[in-house]
Enzyme design. Structure first.
Site, PDB file in Angstrom:
ATOM      1  N   CYS A  59      57.686  54.709  24.865  1.00 53.57           N
ATOM      2  CA  CYS A  59      56.658  54.709  24.038  1.00 53.57           C
ATOM      3  C   CYS A  59      55.803  55.529  24.475  1.00 53.57           C
ATOM      4  O   CYS A  59      54.788  56.344  23.566  1.00 53.57           O
ATOM      5  CB  CYS A  59      55.926  53.242  23.986  1.00 53.57           C
TER       6      CYS A  59
HETATM    7  C1  BEZ Z   1      60.067  51.904  26.463  1.00 56.63           C
HETATM    8  O1  BEZ Z   1      59.227  52.180  25.589  1.00 56.63           O
HETATM    9  O2  BEZ Z   1      60.442  52.650  27.540  1.00 56.63           O
HETATM   10  C2  BEZ Z   1      60.945  50.414  26.309  1.00 56.63           C
HETATM   11  C3  BEZ Z   1      60.314  49.460  25.774  1.00 56.63           C
HETATM   12  C4  BEZ Z   1      61.016  48.364  25.305  1.00 56.63           C
HETATM   13  C5  BEZ Z   1      62.343  48.355  26.001  1.00 56.63           C
HETATM   14  C6  BEZ Z   1      62.920  49.419  26.635  1.00 56.63           C
HETATM   15  C7  BEZ Z   1      62.043  50.616  26.813  1.00 56.63           C
END
Ligand code: BEZ
Length: 212
Positions: free
Chosen positions: A45
């Site tokens: 994200c």
């Molecule tokens: C991420 O944004 O890195 C992420 C968020 C939730 C689960 C796995 C990765």
């Protein structure tokens, strides 16, 4: 209620890092891209939000307002923004909704319980100036989205709204396009496509992008 292409994008009022916003009013006559994130302070994200900030000028050129959300509260978003700006070398120049009460996530069906009970998946909704949903993309939490692809999609939507064409595989702005099969009138074809077109098959007619 399930949302489909052509559905009116549900309106909502929610807190964001740019204040409390009413979505339809905030959009005004712009297009919109609303995209969800599973959680604050997560690696994928963080990279997505930074990439979207760097492309904001490209969205502006296309009259598109971008907005993100996750189900974390506003104070968490504010702290996370500092990290995003530092690690991705950019300014967070669009709102992130703080959807802790899931107002938006529920209206847009962004929580898929078979994937995760509480976190949103990576949804993207493209909304046109009539507030109609024109595209929906859904990715799992483990896969970051491609924001160049979202721009390409908007280019295709805006072009095909104003000309009787469709965009073929891997098309990007400036490439040849195809003429919609419903258009058969020779006079209209000549008027719409003065540069001519190639008939590969009667249903597959290729022409230079008409607004170039
Ligand atoms: C991420 O944004 O890195 C992420 C968020 C939730 C689960 C796995 C990765």
């Amino acid at each position: 209620m399930s949302l489909h292409l052509g559905s009116i994008a549900p309106d909502f009022e929610q807190d964001s890092t740019h204040g409390r916003l009413s979505y339809h009013t905030w959009l005004g006559s712009s297009w919109g891209v609303l995209f969800s994130h599973p959680k604050d302070f997560t690696p994928v994200c963080t990279t997505e939000l930074g990439a979207a900030a760097k492309l904001k000028g490209e969205f502006d050129k296309r009259n598109v307002k971008i907005a993100a959300l996750s189900v974390d509260p506003l104070d968490s978003h504010e702290k996370w923004i500092a990290d995003i700006e530092e690690t991705q070398s950019t300014k967070l120049n669009y709102p992130i909704f703080a959807d802790a009460d899931r107002t938006i996530s529920n209206k847009y069906d962004m929580i898929h319980p078979e994937a995760n009970d509480t976190l949103t998946v990576r949804s993207v909704f493209v909304v046109d100036p009539n507030k109609k949903i024109r595209a929906i993309i859904t990715y799992p939490a483990s896969t970051g989205r491609n924001f160049d692809e979202i721009l390409r999609l908007i280019d295709s939507l805006q072009l095909t709204d104003s000309h009787k064409v469709a965009t073929p595989v891997n098309w990007k702005d400036g490439d040849d396009v195809v003429i919609v099969p419903a258009l058969q009138d020779p006079a209209e074809l000549a008027q719409r496509f003065p540069k001519g077109y190639k008939v590969v098959r009667p249903y597959l007619r290729v022409t230079p992008q008409p607004n170039r």
